[in-house]
Design an enzyme around this catalytic site. Structure first.
Site, PDB file in Angstrom:
ATOM      1  N   ARG A   1     102.111  49.217  73.824  1.00  0.00           N
ATOM      2  CA  ARG A   1     102.111  49.652  75.225  1.00  0.00           C
ATOM      3  C   ARG A   1     102.894  48.625  76.041  1.00  0.00           C
ATOM      4  O   ARG A   1     103.252  47.559  75.531  1.00  0.00           O
ATOM      5  CB  ARG A   1     100.691  49.793  75.766  1.00  0.00           C
TER       6      ARG A   1
ATOM      7  N   ASN B   1      99.472  50.286  85.133  1.00  0.00           N
ATOM      8  CA  ASN B   1      98.346  49.430  84.743  1.00  0.00           C
ATOM      9  C   ASN B   1      98.858  48.019  84.564  1.00  0.00           C
ATOM     10  O   ASN B   1      99.772  47.777  83.770  1.00  0.00           O
ATOM     11  CB  ASN B   1      97.734  49.906  83.423  1.00  0.00           C
ATOM     12  N   GLU B   2      98.283  47.102  85.313  1.00  0.00           N
ATOM     13  CA  GLU B   2      98.599  45.685  85.148  1.00  0.00           C
ATOM     14  C   GLU B   2     100.107  45.429  85.000  1.00  0.00           C
ATOM     15  O   GLU B   2     100.584  44.975  83.955  1.00  0.00           O
ATOM     16  CB  GLU B   2      97.866  45.099  83.938  1.00  0.00           C
TER      17      GLU B   2
ATOM     18  N   GLU C   1      88.492  46.057  86.447  1.00  0.00           N
ATOM     19  CA  GLU C   1      88.093  45.883  85.041  1.00  0.00           C
ATOM     20  C   GLU C   1      87.433  44.534  84.878  1.00  0.00           C
ATOM     21  O   GLU C   1      87.881  43.544  85.444  1.00  0.00           O
ATOM     22  CB  GLU C   1      89.314  45.848  84.112  1.00  0.00           C
TER      23      GLU C   1
ATOM     24  N   TRP D   1      90.894  40.400  72.757  1.00  0.00           N
ATOM     25  CA  TRP D   1      92.117  39.585  72.689  1.00  0.00           C
ATOM     26  C   TRP D   1      91.805  38.101  72.762  1.00  0.00           C
ATOM     27  O   TRP D   1      92.715  37.274  72.717  1.00  0.00           O
ATOM     28  CB  TRP D   1      93.127  40.010  73.743  1.00  0.00           C
TER      29      TRP D   1
ATOM     30  N   GLU E   1      92.148  48.297  70.487  1.00  0.00           N
ATOM     31  CA  GLU E   1      91.040  47.658  71.204  1.00  0.00           C
ATOM     32  C   GLU E   1      89.689  48.129  70.691  1.00  0.00           C
ATOM     33  O   GLU E   1      88.705  48.170  71.435  1.00  0.00           O
ATOM     34  CB  GLU E   1      91.201  47.901  72.709  1.00  0.00           C
TER      35      GLU E   1
ATOM     36  N   HIS F   1      86.724  45.864  71.401  1.00  0.00           N
ATOM     37  CA  HIS F   1      86.459  45.481  72.793  1.00  0.00           C
ATOM     38  C   HIS F   1      85.151  46.132  73.225  1.00  0.00           C
ATOM     39  O   HIS F   1      84.887  47.283  72.906  1.00  0.00           O
ATOM     40  CB  HIS F   1      87.596  45.944  73.699  1.00  0.00           C
TER      41      HIS F   1
HETATM   42  C1  GLA Z   1      93.535  44.807  80.303  1.00  0.00           C
HETATM   43  C2  GLA Z   1      93.996  46.242  80.319  1.00  0.00           C
HETATM   44  C3  GLA Z   1      93.034  47.202  79.678  1.00  0.00           C
HETATM   45  C4  GLA Z   1      92.461  46.594  78.431  1.00  0.00           C
HETATM   46  C5  GLA Z   1      91.787  45.303  78.788  1.00  0.00           C
HETATM   47  C6  GLA Z   1      91.095  44.658  77.612  1.00  0.00           C
HETATM   48  O1  GLA Z   1      92.879  44.416  81.416  1.00  0.00           O
HETATM   49  O2  GLA Z   1      94.285  46.708  81.611  1.00  0.00           O
HETATM   50  O3  GLA Z   1      93.735  48.388  79.375  1.00  0.00           O
HETATM   51  O4  GLA Z   1      93.474  46.366  77.527  1.00  0.00           O
HETATM   52  O5  GLA Z   1      92.759  44.394  79.232  1.00  0.00           O
HETATM   53  O6  GLA Z   1      90.528  43.425  77.956  1.00  0.00           O
END
Ligand code: GLA
Length: 668
Positions: free
Chosen positions: A114, A152-153, A309, A317, A357, A360
């Site tokens: 991604r 996203n981020e 989040e 990770w 993930e 997670h």
């Molecule tokens: C980031 C991403 C999420 C996920 C989390 C896992 O914050 O935005 O999609 O991958 O990390 O900690």
């Protein structure tokens, strides 16, 4: 009274990233039931759904998203609908391999994960805006959609690409910045050094791998460009969404204290500042970092913000993927609320069984609902419901710490006098004693309006422009207390050394001048008068009006001032010319608070974090026992503890590891 940034989600919002496409539809009904049980009122949907939403270029399948949004709406749960542009599908890359990013060493990355795209790619931008437009058109008026979540981020995994398209975009950005004046760029970059003079814009490259060190001024513009390039992608998607649905608030999720992007430039472009925060399991006092990054978010937002989040437990990770300790989930989540979050969400709703993930944590763990995490999640939902009235209240800081991404980038470029300096570590060292004392802190840009503050702290501000330097000095001159950390103000906006003695930008206000730095080797310390020590840095300070607060008692700078204090105009300006040990730094900060007349929110028993949020009618005192010893804390006679709903006249008792949120009405 300003309106709330996300008006249509009541109380303290509660939710998660919701990825139902990973599960058969039979599971969705259970999801709805469990969300209601936990008190979830908003979920982030569609973040990584591009491949399913657009099976081939220009062909859409919205049937699944229609059903998801319909189900959420039927269950009274709002959607924060994402544009899925952080994860382009495989078909896109096969059609547009040039959209894959190239790293510094010239390697083009592959797809299959991604967030792997060139920020300047025309085909990526076009495809991202196409899917954004299709989604916006379809769901603009959907009653479930309370917020839009762009991408996203930004900047996660890839925040720079070194390909030829990026090179062209960098040149275009530079031509705008320098008004097409190549001589101005040569001057700003100091290109007479090492024969780097440019005769043609086309000669300029991204800072790709070379044999010797990079030009810091060039690197600085590159970091600014990389942040702006992603910002322009965000704005383009946001504008597409806004055109279709002008009133629904728009956000994108920040990454806490990342160095990827200059969030001071981003925050004004967001309706809702939202943050993703993952406590590091290697940090024995992660609660301090939670407070610091939450204070930064509140400061960026200028009010309430959204924790988009965090984790219920294991974070895949991190090297060791540990579970949270008893009560930690609750303490972590409510600490974010204490520092201004009006929304609390997790990554993710249901723990994945497949994919990168799969290890997670989530709100619904692999074990299902007969689990500690689920019980904690349900309890947290009840807590947040009980805190509904806190929504919209704000912080009460009288202390500001400067925070600046330009300074951070430049401080950490290669070939500094001491390459061990880390911006966040310097800021945290100054923040920690204040956190322990219950002193509220805002973060500010160097050129911010400083009139709300009594004390302004300037750790690690290596780079400062003339306006910022004048603003900080002016704060002291007008009666404030200013404290400047070593190596601050050393370079100007172009990363050029300010000449005539260190620290150039603040010499006059500080009433000192240094002619040479004496950085310390890793692990070395020097002794200070009074018994403390210091590390990392020292410099030969000469007093030019200031007085010495303490000085070195050994080493090459014996008897040279290490901390100084100067009367400047109506106020004072201190210089910490070294990095004192924690106890000495605490004494300095205590002295600074006393001088500035700054009171702690309330004297906290050790291990108990105390934070105050304020509304027009009440103060909300958050008491969080991280130390695990419990405590009795004095409160007002008419106080009520909101989590239990009980009156607590005069005192509230915290059981070990517990939290209390006390409403104290404001009178008069
Ligand atoms: C980031 C991403 C999420 C996920 C989390 C896992 O914050 O935005 O999609 O991958 O990390 O900690």
């Amino acid at each position: 009274m300003t309106t709330h940034p996300f008006p249509s989600v009541p109380g303290i919002a509660y939710g998660a990233d919701y990825n139902p496409e990973q599960w058969p539809e039979e599971v969705w009904a259970e999801d709805m039931r469990l969300m209601r049980e936990a008190g979830v009122n908003i979920v982030n949907v569609g973040i990584f759904s591009w491949a399913l939403l657009e099976p081939s270029e220009g062909t859409y399948d919205f049937s699944r998203m229609d059903r998801i949004l319909g189900l959420l709406h039927d269950n009274g749960i709002a959607a924060d609908l994402a544009t899925p542009t952080a994860a382009p599908p495989a078909w896109f890359y096969r059609a547009h391999p040039e959209a894959l990013p190239v790293d510094k060493d010239g390697r083009r990355l592959s797809y299959g994960s991604r967030q792997t795209f060139c920020p300047s790619s025309h085909s990526y931008r076009e495809a991202a805006l196409r899917i954004t437009g299709a989604l916006a058109e379809r769901y603009a008026d959907h009653p479930a959609v309370a917020m839009w979540h762009i991408h996203n981020e930004y900047g996660c995994h890839t925040n720079a690409c070194y390909c030829d398209t990026s090179a062209a975009a960098f040149r275009a950005w530079l031509r705008t910045k320098y008004a097409d004046d190549l001589a101005a760029l040569n001057d700003a970059w100091g290109t007479t050094f090492w024969s780097q003079w440019y005769y043609d814009w086309d000669e300029i490259l991204p800072p790709r791998a070379t044999a010797a060190g990079p030009n810091p001024s060039n690197l600085l513009d590159w970091r600014r460009f990389c942040s702006d390039e992603l910002l322009s992608l965000y704005k383009a998607e946001r504008d597409v969404v806004r055109e279709a649905t002008p009133v629904t608030p728009v956000t994108t999720n920040f990454m806490a204290i990342t160095d990827a992007l200059d969030y001071w430039r981003w925050a004004p472009e967001l309706d809702v500042v939202s943050n993703d925060h993952y406590a590091m399991s290697t940090d024995p006092e992660a609660e301090i970092e939670i407070a610091l990054s939450s204070d930064l978010m509140r400061s960026l937002a200028g009010g309430p913000w959204f924790l988009m989040e965090h984790s219920t437990g294991a974070v895949n990770w991190q090297t060791v993927n540990r579970a949270k300790k008893s009560g930690e989930l609750r303490r972590n989540a409510l600490a974010h609320v204490a520092h201004g979050a009006d929304g609390i969400a997790f990554f993710q709703w249901r723990a994945s069984k497949a994919g990168a993930e799969q290890w997670h944590s989530a709100m619904v763990p692999h074990a299902g609902t007969d689990s500690q995490i689920w019980r904690d999640v349900v309890r947290l939902g009840a807590d947040l419901k009980a805190l509904a009235e806190v929504r919209g209240s704000t912080g009460t800081a009288e202390v500001a710490i400067t925070w600046d991404w330009n300074a951070r980038w430049a401080l950490e470029f290669p070939a500094q006098p001491n390459s061990q300096l880390r911006y966040v570590d310097l800021v945290r060292a100054w923040y920690e004693p204040l956190w322990r004392a219950g002193v509220a802190v805002d973060f500010v840009r160097p050129d911010a309006d400083l009139s709300p503050y009594r004390l302004v702290l300037v750790p690690g501000l290596y780079l400062v422009d003339d306006e910022g330097a004048a603003n900080l000095a002016g704060f002291a001159e007008r009666g404030g207390t200013l404290a400047v950390g070593f190596h601050s103000g050393a370079v100007d906006r172009n990363c050029h050394v300010r000449l005539g003695g260190y620290p150039g930008a603040f010499r006059e206000a500080l009433g000192i001048s240094s002619d040479e730095h004496f950085p310390l080797q890793p692990g070395d310390t020097v002794a200070l008068r009074g018994g403390g020590t210091s590390s990392l840095w020292s410099e030969r300070v000469r007093l030019e009006g200031a007085e010495a607060v303490t000085w070195y008692t050994d080493g090459p700078l014996t008897d040279v001032p290490a901390v100084t204090r100067n009367t400047y105009g109506e106020g004072t300006a201190w210089y910490l010319a070294t990095h004192p040990d924690p106890a000495t730094l605490t004494s300095c900060l205590t002295a600074l608070c006393t001088e500035a007349g700054v009171e702690p929110v309330r004297t906290a028993p050790e291990g108990v974090e105390v934070v105050r949020r304020r509304s027009p009618s009440a103060d909300y005192l958050f008491l969080i026992d991280h130390g695990g010893h419990g405590a009795a804390v004095p409160v007002a006679e008419d106080a009520v503890e909101l989590l239990t709903g009980k009156a607590t006249p005069g005192s509230v008792t915290l059981a070990p590891g517990e939290i209390a949120v006390v409403r104290q009405p404001r009178h008069g």
